[in-house]
Write a protein that holds these residues in place. Structure first.
Motif, short mmCIF file in Angstrom:
data_model
loop_
_atom_site.label_atom_id
_atom_site.label_comp_id
_atom_site.label_asym_id
_atom_site.label_seq_id
_atom_site.Cartn_x
_atom_site.Cartn_y
_atom_site.Cartn_z
N ILE A 94 -12.16 4.01 7.93
CA ILE A 94 -12.69 4.79 9.04
C ILE A 94 -13.58 5.89 8.46
O ILE A 94 -13.16 7.05 8.36
N PRO A 95 -14.80 5.56 8.04
CA PRO A 95 -15.66 6.58 7.45
C PRO A 95 -16.21 7.56 8.48
O PRO A 95 -16.76 8.59 8.13
N VAL A 96 -16.07 7.23 9.75
CA VAL A 96 -16.45 8.12 10.84
C VAL A 96 -15.17 8.57 11.53
O VAL A 96 -14.11 8.03 11.27
N ALA A 97 -15.25 9.52 12.37
CA ALA A 97 -14.02 10.15 12.89
C ALA A 97 -13.46 9.45 14.12
O ALA A 97 -14.17 9.16 15.07
N TYR A 98 -12.15 9.18 14.07
CA TYR A 98 -11.34 8.91 15.25
C TYR A 98 -10.45 10.13 15.44
O TYR A 98 -10.38 10.99 14.56
N ALA A 99 -9.73 10.21 16.54
CA ALA A 99 -8.90 11.39 16.83
C ALA A 99 -7.80 11.57 15.78
O ALA A 99 -7.31 10.60 15.19
N SER A 100 -7.37 12.80 15.58
CA SER A 100 -6.32 13.11 14.61
C SER A 100 -4.97 12.55 15.06
O SER A 100 -4.02 12.51 14.28
N THR A 101 -4.86 12.07 16.28
CA THR A 101 -3.63 11.44 16.78
C THR A 101 -3.57 9.96 16.44
O THR A 101 -2.63 9.27 16.84
N PHE A 115 -9.51 -9.92 -5.46
CA PHE A 115 -10.42 -11.07 -5.34
C PHE A 115 -10.92 -11.53 -6.70
O PHE A 115 -11.02 -12.72 -6.95
N THR A 116 -11.27 -10.61 -7.59
CA THR A 116 -11.67 -10.99 -8.93
C THR A 116 -10.75 -10.32 -9.94
O THR A 116 -10.25 -9.23 -9.71
N THR A 117 -10.53 -10.97 -11.04
CA THR A 117 -9.64 -10.40 -12.06
C THR A 117 -10.30 -9.25 -12.80
O THR A 117 -9.64 -8.53 -13.53
N ALA A 118 -11.61 -9.05 -12.59
CA ALA A 118 -12.30 -7.93 -13.22
C ALA A 118 -12.01 -6.62 -12.51
O ALA A 118 -12.32 -5.55 -13.03
N ASP A 119 -11.42 -6.69 -11.32
CA ASP A 119 -11.13 -5.46 -10.58
C ASP A 119 -10.14 -4.60 -11.33
O ASP A 119 -9.08 -5.07 -11.73
N THR A 120 -10.48 -3.36 -11.53
CA THR A 120 -9.57 -2.43 -12.19
C THR A 120 -8.98 -1.44 -11.21
O THR A 120 -8.02 -0.76 -11.52
N ARG A 121 -9.55 -1.36 -10.04
CA ARG A 121 -9.02 -0.53 -8.97
C ARG A 121 -8.99 -1.40 -7.72
O ARG A 121 -9.85 -2.25 -7.53
N SER A 122 -8.04 -1.17 -6.88
CA SER A 122 -8.01 -1.95 -5.65
C SER A 122 -8.35 -1.06 -4.47
O SER A 122 -8.43 0.16 -4.59
N ALA A 123 -8.54 -1.68 -3.34
CA ALA A 123 -8.87 -0.95 -2.13
C ALA A 123 -7.74 -0.01 -1.74
O ALA A 123 -6.57 -0.26 -2.02
N PHE A 124 -8.08 1.09 -1.10
CA PHE A 124 -7.07 1.97 -0.52
C PHE A 124 -6.38 1.24 0.63
O PHE A 124 -6.92 0.31 1.21
N ILE A 125 -5.20 1.71 0.99
CA ILE A 125 -4.54 1.22 2.20
C ILE A 125 -5.37 1.65 3.41
O ILE A 125 -5.75 0.86 4.24
N VAL A 126 -5.59 2.95 3.51
CA VAL A 126 -6.34 3.52 4.62
C VAL A 126 -7.29 4.57 4.06
O VAL A 126 -6.91 5.35 3.20
N LEU A 127 -8.50 4.60 4.57
CA LEU A 127 -9.47 5.62 4.22
C LEU A 127 -9.96 6.20 5.54
O LEU A 127 -10.67 5.54 6.29
N ALA A 128 -9.51 7.41 5.85
CA ALA A 128 -9.87 8.05 7.12
C ALA A 128 -9.75 9.56 6.98
O ALA A 128 -9.21 10.06 6.00
N ASN A 129 -10.22 10.26 7.98
CA ASN A 129 -10.24 11.72 7.93
C ASN A 129 -8.93 12.36 8.36
O ASN A 129 -8.59 13.45 7.90
#
Length: 166
Positions: A94-101, A115-129
Motif C-alpha cells: 500500500i504505497p498510497v494511503a488507506y485509513a489508519s483503521t 522465485f529465484t535462488t539469487a534472492d537475498t531478501r524477500s518481500a515484506f509481509i505488508v508495506l503500508a503507512n
C-alpha cells in the motif's frame, strides 16, 4: 498484472475473494496479482496455492484512499517459488494511503523458497503507512526476512511465526 488490472480509477469495490484456487506461472516480470487504481475495501486470498510467480505483490494499491478502511486477509495458503526480493515489494503493498483503521491479517500460510535462488531478501509481509497487522502461525522456509514488516506511524503488530533458512 496477473488477475485484475484496473487503471481507470473512480470505482469503489466492496470485496474481492480468491478461494481454493491455483495461481501459477505468472512470469518473472510480473507485477501484482491485483493492481488497481480502484478502491478495494476487502481483499481475501485463502485456501489457495501460488507458485512459480515472479510478481511483486498479491495486492498493489495505486490510489489514495485515506478515508477508506481496507481489510486484507491471507489465510491457509501455500506460496512456493514466489515473490520478488527487495525493499519495494510486499505481499500486500500500500504505497498510497488507506485509513489508519485498516487491518492486515495473515495466518496459517506456508511460504517456501523465493522465485529465484539469487534472492537475498524477500518481500515484506505488508508495506503500508498505518493500520493493524496480525501474523499468526505462518511458516517460512528459505525466505530471509519474510516476517519483517515496514511499519509507518500508527502501526500495531502481533506475530507468532516460524522462519527457517537452509
Amino acid at each position: 498484472r496477473c488477475i485484475i488490472r484496473a487503471t481507470s480509477g473512480g470505482s469503489d469495490i466492496s470485496e474481492v475473494t480468491v478461494d481454493n484456487c491455483i495461481v501459477k506461472d505468472c512470469g518473472a516480470d510480473g507485477w501484482s496479482l491485483f493492481y488497481t487504481r480502484e478502491i478495494i475495501r476487502n481483499l481475501t486470498f485463502k485456501n489457495s496455492t501460488l507458485y512459480n510467480y515472479g510478481g511483486e505483490s498479491i495486492f498493489l494499491a495505486n490510489t489514495n484512499a485515506q478515508t477508506h478502511t481496507f481489510t486484507f486477509n491471507m489465510q491457509n495458503n501455500t506460496i512456493y517459488k514466489a515473490g520478488k526480493d527487495g525493499a519495494a515489494f510486499a505481499w500486500c503493498n500500500i504505497p498510497v494511503a488507506y485509513a489508519s483503521t485498516s487491518t492486515y491479517n495473515m495466518s496459517n500460510n506456508i511460504f517456501d523458497t523465493p522465485f529465484t535462488t539469487a534472492d537475498t531478501r524477500s518481500a515484506f509481509i505488508v508495506l503500508a503507512n498505518s493500520g493493524t497487522v496480525t501474523c499468526k502461525n505462518n511458516l517460512a522456509v528459505n525466505y530471509p526476512n519474510i516476517f519483517t514488516i515496514a511499519p509507518g506511524a500508527g502501526w500495531t503488530t502481533s506475530d507468532n511465526n516460524t522462519g527457517t533458512t537452509t
